[in-house]
Design an enzyme around this catalytic site. Structure first.
Site: not given
Ligand code: SF4
Length: 453
Positions: A273, A369
């Site tokens: 991201e 994650s």
């Protein structure tokens, strides 16, 4: 042992067939009577077996046949539903041993031998092998017993992850397999494996996708160059699964850069991201990963500065970084609303409410994650022991030692099924009470892109 409580029976047993090698340890998953009509399951046997494996011992699991039953009724014997036994016994105890009644959890560990007298292994070697199992048995003893599981809510899938998975599923239905996905659609190995089984092909870069194919961009967002590459080729059906909340941060980066602001992005350098957001305005964003990085910034005090953040950061840690940034650049401005997304915030709030009253918090989520890792950190900063595990297969007895209250949560990319499997695994250790502790209800839903609506 005469008092109720965890007990272990340790010895040798005779292999009945070739399903396990002689010299292995057998962790009995159940005790069966001759003919297999009655059985007694043994609590936490799989967890004990995995602990022994982690200790480097050769381990097999399976039912153990009890040959002689001199009078006693055994530990909680139950008739097998449907008659005969489901799995044949792997080894047999010599006559003479029979466990007392149901006085608490029982571990049954045997060194497997090929003949009735200890065979190919000498007594010393067998004793040494069983002795090496001692620490695992102690961990099993400390973990078995009644537990209370407190489930944090919200947990598991957020709206962005549901949308991304839905996009791949619908693309598979609409265009047929294979459908190509650039990078992991969401950061969870189980989700990726499940979509692979249905025909999704995960690639690192779009140049691995053949002409004419359908390609999907993952939920974490990409740099404009990736989208441009696909458009220039002109032969791909491109579907963007970037979470709308990540796309919002990209938009902010372009907008504030266009207004001439100096930009600071708070986030983790390697995260996809962050790579995507930085690439929106190349060379115009300074990255800050931790408070110490602020000393390296050389921003113009007289020009506007705006900070943005990765969507999946820890809210408390980010607030500290923003405070430090403000101390150095008092006129720094943030985005109109926090970039840390609603799902990240809610899952962390749920952990904050739960963790102080738990002996240990288990966070289900893949190691890559970000938001699952932050949940573990949030709990640890509150002084709660916290462990992150991919799935129930990674549950460790050592984490549960003398921990009657176990908190459970899951990252935003973790399927709820993995939480259920973890609870099933905890249930093998003894009686389990499960309660859910919710801090808010989530109703956010994102529309699908037109190609798969
Ligand atoms: S965690 Fe937040 S930003 Fe990431 S996919 Fe979910 S909703 Fe979107």
């Amino acid at each position: 042992v005469t008092t109720p409580g965890p007990r272990a029976s340790v010895g040798t047993a005779l292999l009945l067939d070739g399903r396990a090698p002689a010299g292995n340890l057998l962790v009995a998953t159940e005790l069966v009577t001759e003919g297999g009509a009655r059985s007694a399951p043994l609590r936490g046997a799989d967890l004990l077996a995995r602990d022994l494996c982690r200790a480097g011992l050769p381990v097999s699991t399976g039912p153990l046949l009890l040959r002689a039953a001199p009078g006693a009724d055994g530990p909680a014997w139950a008739p097998r539903s449907g008659g005969g036994r489901a799995q044949p016994a792997l080894a047999a105890d010599g006559p003479g041993w029979f466990p007392p009644g149901d006085e608490g959890p029982l571990a049954v560990l045997r060194a497997l031998t090929a003949d009735a007298h200890g065979g190919e292994k000498g007594n010393d070697e067998v004793a040494q092998l069983l002795g090496r199992a001692g620490p695992s048995l102690e961990r099993w003893r400390d973990a078995v017993g009644p537990h209370e599981v407190r489930l944090a809510a919200p947990r598991s899938f957020c709206a962005g992850v549901e949308r991304a998975i839905n996009i791949v599923e619908r693309a598979l239905e609409r265009f047929g397999p294979p459908v190509y996905v650039r990078r992991q659609i969401v950061h969870n190995a189980h989700v990726v494996a499940s979509l692979e089984r249905r025909g999704a092909v995960f690639v690192q870069e779009l140049d691995e996708v053949p002409d004419g194919a359908t390609a999907i961009l993952a939920a974490h967002g990409v740099s404009p160059a990736v989208r441009d590459e696909a458009l220039e080729r002109g032969t791909l059906t491109l579907i963007d699964a970037t979470c709308p909340l990540v796309a919002k941060v990209h938009l902010q980066a372009r907008r504030y850069a266009g207004l001439g602001h100096q930009l600071v992005l708070i986030g983790h350098r390697e995260h996809e991201e962050v790579v995507g957001t930085m690439a929106e305005v190349p060379g115009r964003i300074d990255l800050v990963e931790r408070t110490e990085d602020i000393g390296d910034l050389a921003l113009d005090q007289s020009a506007p500065i705006t900070y943005l953040t990765q969507t999946t950061l820890a809210t408390d840690e980010t607030a500290d970084i923003v405070d430090a940034l403000r101390a150095r650049y008092p006129h720094v401005e943030g985005p109109p609303a926090s970039d840390i997304c609603y799902a990240t915030q809610n899952r962390q709030d749920a952990v904050r409410a739960l963790a102080p009253d738990c002996d240990v918090l288990l966070v289900v989520g893949s190691t890559n994650s970000s938001n699952a890792a932050r949940l573990r950190e949030v709990a640890r900063r509150l002084g709660c022991r916290a462990e992150q595990l991919e799935d129930a297969g990674e549950l460790e007895l050592a984490w549960l030692a003398r921990s009657p209250v176990i908190g459970v949560t899951a990252g935003a990319s973790t399927p709820e099924l993995l939480v259920e499997e973890l609870i099933d695994s905890l249930r093998t250790l003894g009686p389990l009470e499960v309660t859910e502790h919710s801090v808010t209800e989530e109703r956010t839903r994102f529309p699908l892109p037109p190609q798969v609506r």
